[in-house]
Write a protein that holds these residues in place. Structure first.
Motif, PDB file in Angstrom:
ATOM      1  N   ASP A  77      -2.874   0.208  -4.499  1.00 15.74           N
ATOM      2  CA  ASP A  77      -2.107   1.856  -4.959  1.00 15.74           C
ATOM      3  C   ASP A  77      -0.756   2.182  -4.281  1.00 15.74           C
ATOM      4  O   ASP A  77      -1.285   2.003  -3.284  1.00 15.74           O
ATOM      5  CB  ASP A  77      -3.275   2.808  -4.042  1.00 15.74           C
ATOM      6  CG  ASP A  77      -3.267   3.875  -3.989  1.00 15.74           C
ATOM      7  OD1 ASP A  77      -2.518   4.011  -5.303  1.00 15.74           O
ATOM      8  OD2 ASP A  77      -3.737   5.060  -3.575  1.00 15.74           O
ATOM      9  N   GLY A 126      -1.102   6.692  -3.304  1.00 13.91           N
ATOM     10  CA  GLY A 126      -1.743   7.280  -1.944  1.00 13.91           C
ATOM     11  C   GLY A 126      -2.433   8.680  -2.704  1.00 13.91           C
ATOM     12  O   GLY A 126      -2.677   9.525  -1.163  1.00 13.91           O
ATOM     13  N   SER A 143      -9.486   4.096  -4.756  1.00 15.55           N
ATOM     14  CA  SER A 143      -8.297   4.520  -4.698  1.00 15.55           C
ATOM     15  C   SER A 143      -7.606   4.914  -6.130  1.00 15.55           C
ATOM     16  O   SER A 143      -6.467   6.064  -5.685  1.00 15.55           O
ATOM     17  CB  SER A 143      -7.489   4.439  -3.137  1.00 15.55           C
ATOM     18  OG  SER A 143      -6.858   3.061  -3.773  1.00 15.55           O
ATOM     19  N   VAL A 162      -8.689  -3.088   1.450  1.00  9.15           N
ATOM     20  CA  VAL A 162      -7.940  -3.928   1.550  1.00  9.15           C
ATOM     21  C   VAL A 162      -7.313  -4.997   1.259  1.00  9.15           C
ATOM     22  O   VAL A 162      -6.616  -5.903   1.203  1.00  9.15           O
ATOM     23  CB  VAL A 162      -6.302  -3.167   2.866  1.00  9.15           C
ATOM     24  CG1 VAL A 162      -6.682  -2.295   3.644  1.00  9.15           C
ATOM     25  CG2 VAL A 162      -7.576  -4.146   3.929  1.00  9.15           C
ATOM     26  N   ALA A 195      -5.805   9.321  -0.697  1.00  5.02           N
ATOM     27  CA  ALA A 195      -5.811   8.771   1.009  1.00  5.02           C
ATOM     28  C   ALA A 195      -5.379  10.453   1.038  1.00  5.02           C
ATOM     29  O   ALA A 195      -6.422  11.288   2.687  1.00  5.02           O
ATOM     30  CB  ALA A 195      -5.128   8.325   1.387  1.00  5.02           C
ATOM     31  N   MET A 207     -11.518   1.948   5.141  1.00  4.90           N
ATOM     32  CA  MET A 207     -11.012   1.454   3.792  1.00  4.90           C
ATOM     33  C   MET A 207     -10.384   0.371   2.435  1.00  4.90           C
ATOM     34  O   MET A 207     -10.453  -0.763   3.943  1.00  4.90           O
ATOM     35  CB  MET A 207      -9.198   1.865   3.553  1.00  4.90           C
ATOM     36  CG  MET A 207      -8.338   1.284   4.316  1.00  4.90           C
ATOM     37  SD  MET A 207      -6.873   2.532   4.561  1.00  4.90           S
ATOM     38  CE  MET A 207      -5.844   1.205   6.119  1.00  4.90           C
ATOM     39  N   THR A 240      -7.048  -0.266  -1.964  1.00  4.70           N
ATOM     40  CA  THR A 240      -5.927   0.298  -1.266  1.00  4.70           C
ATOM     41  C   THR A 240      -4.503  -0.388  -0.950  1.00  4.70           C
ATOM     42  O   THR A 240      -3.706   0.186  -1.292  1.00  4.70           O
ATOM     43  CB  THR A 240      -5.965   1.287   0.516  1.00  4.70           C
ATOM     44  OG1 THR A 240      -6.580   0.093   1.043  1.00  4.70           O
ATOM     45  CG2 THR A 240      -7.010   2.163   0.587  1.00  4.70           C
ATOM     46  N   MET A 288       0.731  -1.183  -0.269  1.00  6.91           N
ATOM     47  CA  MET A 288       0.236  -0.014   0.171  1.00  6.91           C
ATOM     48  C   MET A 288       0.840   1.154   0.428  1.00  6.91           C
ATOM     49  O   MET A 288       1.386   1.507   1.067  1.00  6.91           O
ATOM     50  CB  MET A 288      -0.617  -0.200   0.971  1.00  6.91           C
ATOM     51  CG  MET A 288      -2.452   1.147   1.328  1.00  6.91           C
ATOM     52  SD  MET A 288      -2.840   1.019   2.824  1.00  6.91           S
ATOM     53  CE  MET A 288      -2.756   0.030   3.327  1.00  6.91           C
ATOM     54  N   PHE A 289       0.506   2.103  -1.559  1.00  4.56           N
ATOM     55  CA  PHE A 289       1.219   3.237  -0.501  1.00  4.56           C
ATOM     56  C   PHE A 289       2.974   3.391  -1.197  1.00  4.56           C
ATOM     57  O   PHE A 289       3.598   3.697  -0.268  1.00  4.56           O
ATOM     58  CB  PHE A 289       1.355   4.531   0.341  1.00  4.56           C
ATOM     59  CG  PHE A 289      -0.316   4.367   0.040  1.00  4.56           C
ATOM     60  CD1 PHE A 289      -1.736   4.628  -0.669  1.00  4.56           C
ATOM     61  CD2 PHE A 289      -0.932   5.163   1.288  1.00  4.56           C
ATOM     62  CE1 PHE A 289      -2.895   4.346  -0.772  1.00  4.56           C
ATOM     63  CE2 PHE A 289      -2.154   5.154   1.911  1.00  4.56           C
ATOM     64  CZ  PHE A 289      -2.928   4.970   0.489  1.00  4.56           C
ATOM     65  N   LEU A 341     -12.539   4.266   0.962  1.00  6.50           N
ATOM     66  CA  LEU A 341     -11.296   3.754   0.342  1.00  6.50           C
ATOM     67  C   LEU A 341     -11.369   2.377  -0.417  1.00  6.50           C
ATOM     68  O   LEU A 341     -10.885   2.080   0.487  1.00  6.50           O
ATOM     69  CB  LEU A 341     -10.340   4.672   0.519  1.00  6.50           C
ATOM     70  CG  LEU A 341      -9.682   6.647   0.339  1.00  6.50           C
ATOM     71  CD1 LEU A 341      -8.759   6.522   0.917  1.00  6.50           C
ATOM     72  CD2 LEU A 341      -9.584   6.103  -1.286  1.00  6.50           C
TER      73      LEU A 341
END
Length: 453
Positions: A253, A256, A223, A275, A259, A273, A250, A1-2, A247
């Motif tokens: 993603d 980010g 997201s 996940v 977010a 969110m 994520t 994530m991110f 969201l």
């Protein structure tokens, strides 16, 4: 994530962490890199401008000058400003009304809205102990009603049926009457999505909203669409009184941008969110914890909560008592532990919440092989009950049979058995204490996230 944002921000801040003194020059250099990192993460430009301005004002102020470690003080400021743009603290659902509390779900087609309805129903049942009814007012998308019916069955939520020939307002009002008759705590109403925002869609969802007066109106958004997610949420909020955002996707993603942009642009909090694709993959949105994860500080509190929520407590207590009595940890117990790990999203899902893991090079992360978890379960499932209870029985002939039955080879089986032996040794260390209590104790000791060195 991110992952991309985490990597870029940490690269930007790494140079300044070791500085004994911060000057306007090295702060400007760092902020230029942070700005680039945020823009590459598809964070909306107005958000980036405000963020950089706030960090700059604080970095050149007294709180950094008086700090013994100015570099780390700078990281702390970035951490706090990341929290601020995402909403500072957790904002929960408001269910304080005469039941049923009606939740209206809005969003564009393809954002995962119908799946999110089921996820939210499951979350409310398991975490808030609420009885939940779900219904679909999506009379346009083929099989939308049937999809929600199937998902409702999976999460054991009550499903109120509807038909494509009905009007969305009538479906929603009939569902409220049904939920009252069933004394349900919550009713979640799914609505039609579109490929883009149009006047017809807005008129329809406004009519539904006016008719049922929901206590929560949640906008579900992908997201991975970055700052477009924030702009779409704003367009919906201009037409509907949104109370929050969920969201989705994520886990896929790497940037980010959504977010970090949504709260600033819409003024509305992100409440959950998604996940992952499974109905259990919905988490509360904690801005402080997500800020820590973005900066590579981990999210140990969420990890412990995952363990407490998803671990089979009865099996955990049974294993703890068994270990306390000095009984041997066997392959049956090991299989239970692997299944618990699978329920918590696998190895990487847990590792990503540990401090420092998010900043590891990608080639190191790639060495974590999620397939091994399923391979090991297949190997143990290919054993007889006697073999699971007594691994000493596993001679070459038996190993060949197990490897063949599980689609693996002897080398992989021996590797699994070695890991099992290591787990056996670890379990002996837990002999004097209950595992669940140890986790709760650790949770109580955790204070503020530690600034990375």
């Amino acid at each position: 994530m991110f992952d991309n944002l985490t990597e870029r921000l940490n690269d930007s801040l790494r140079k300044i962490r070791g500085q004994g003194r911060l000057t306007e020059a090295n702060i400007q250099d760092t902020l230029r890199e942070v700005r680039t990192a945020l823009l590459e993460a598809d964070v909306a430009l107005p958000v980036v401008k405000d963020f950089i301005e706030h960090v700059k004002d604080r970095a050149l102020g007294q709180e950094v000058e008086k700090s013994l470690t100015p570099g780390q003080a700078m990281v702390k400021i970035v951490h706090e400003e990341l929290k601020n743009i995402m909403g500072v603290s957790l904002e929960k659902l408001n269910l304080a009304c005469q039941p049923p509390a009606v939740i209206l779900m809005a969003g564009l087609q393809g954002a995962g809205k119908t799946t999110t309805v089921a996820k939210l129903a499951k979350w409310l049942k398991e975490n808030e102990r609420k009885s939940v009814v779900v219904t679909s007012a999506d009379v346009y998308r083929p099989a939308a009603i049937e999809q929600l019916k199937t998902l409702a069955g999976e999460v054991k939520a009550d499903f109120f049926p509807s038909e494509a020939s009905q009007k969305p307002v009538d479906i929603a009002l009939d569902a409220i009457a049904y939920a009252r008759k069933k004394y349900a705590d919550v009713l979640i109403v799914d609505t039609a999505g579109r490929l883009h925002i149009d006047e017809e869609m807005m008129v329809e969802i406004k009519d539904v909203h006016a008719a049922i007066k929901p206590i929560e109106t949640l906008f579900v958004v992908d997201s991975m669409t970055g700052q477009d997610a924030a702009n779409t949420a704003k367009a919906f909020h201009d037409a509907l009184p949104l109370t929050g955002v969920i969201l989705t996707k994520t886990d896929g993603d790497a940037r980010g941008g959504a977010a970090l942009s949504i709260r600033h642009i819409t003024g509305k909090p992100i409440k959950f969110m998604g996940v992952g694709e499974k109905t259990a993959n919905l988490e509360l949105f904690h801005p402080d914890r997500l800020a820590s994860r973005i900066l590579g500080m981990g999210d140990v509190l969420s990890l412990i909560e995952d363990v407490e929520r998803k671990m089979d407590k009865e099996k955990a207590e049974k294993l703890a008592k068994k270990i306390q009595k000095g009984k041997t940890f066997n392959l049956e117990d090991y299989r239970d532990q692997l299944n618990q790990l699978k329920a918590m999203g696998g190895v990487m899902a847990m590792m990503n919440k540990l401090p420092g893991v998010a900043t590891l090079p990608q080639h190191v992360k790639d060495k974590v092989n999620e397939k091994e978890l399923f391979q090991q379960l297949a190997m143990i499932d290919s054993m007889t009950p006697k073999e699971r209870l007594d691994p000493e029985l596993l001679n070459n002939s038996r190993k060949n049979r197990i490897a063949h039955g599980s689609g693996t080879d002897i080398q992989e089986l021996n590797k699994m058995l070695k890991q099992f032996e290591q787990m056996q040794k670890l379990m002996k260390k837990f002999k004097k204490g209950n595992i669940m209590n140890m986790m709760r104790g650790l949770k109580g000791q955790i204070g503020r996230p530690q600034m990375p060195m």
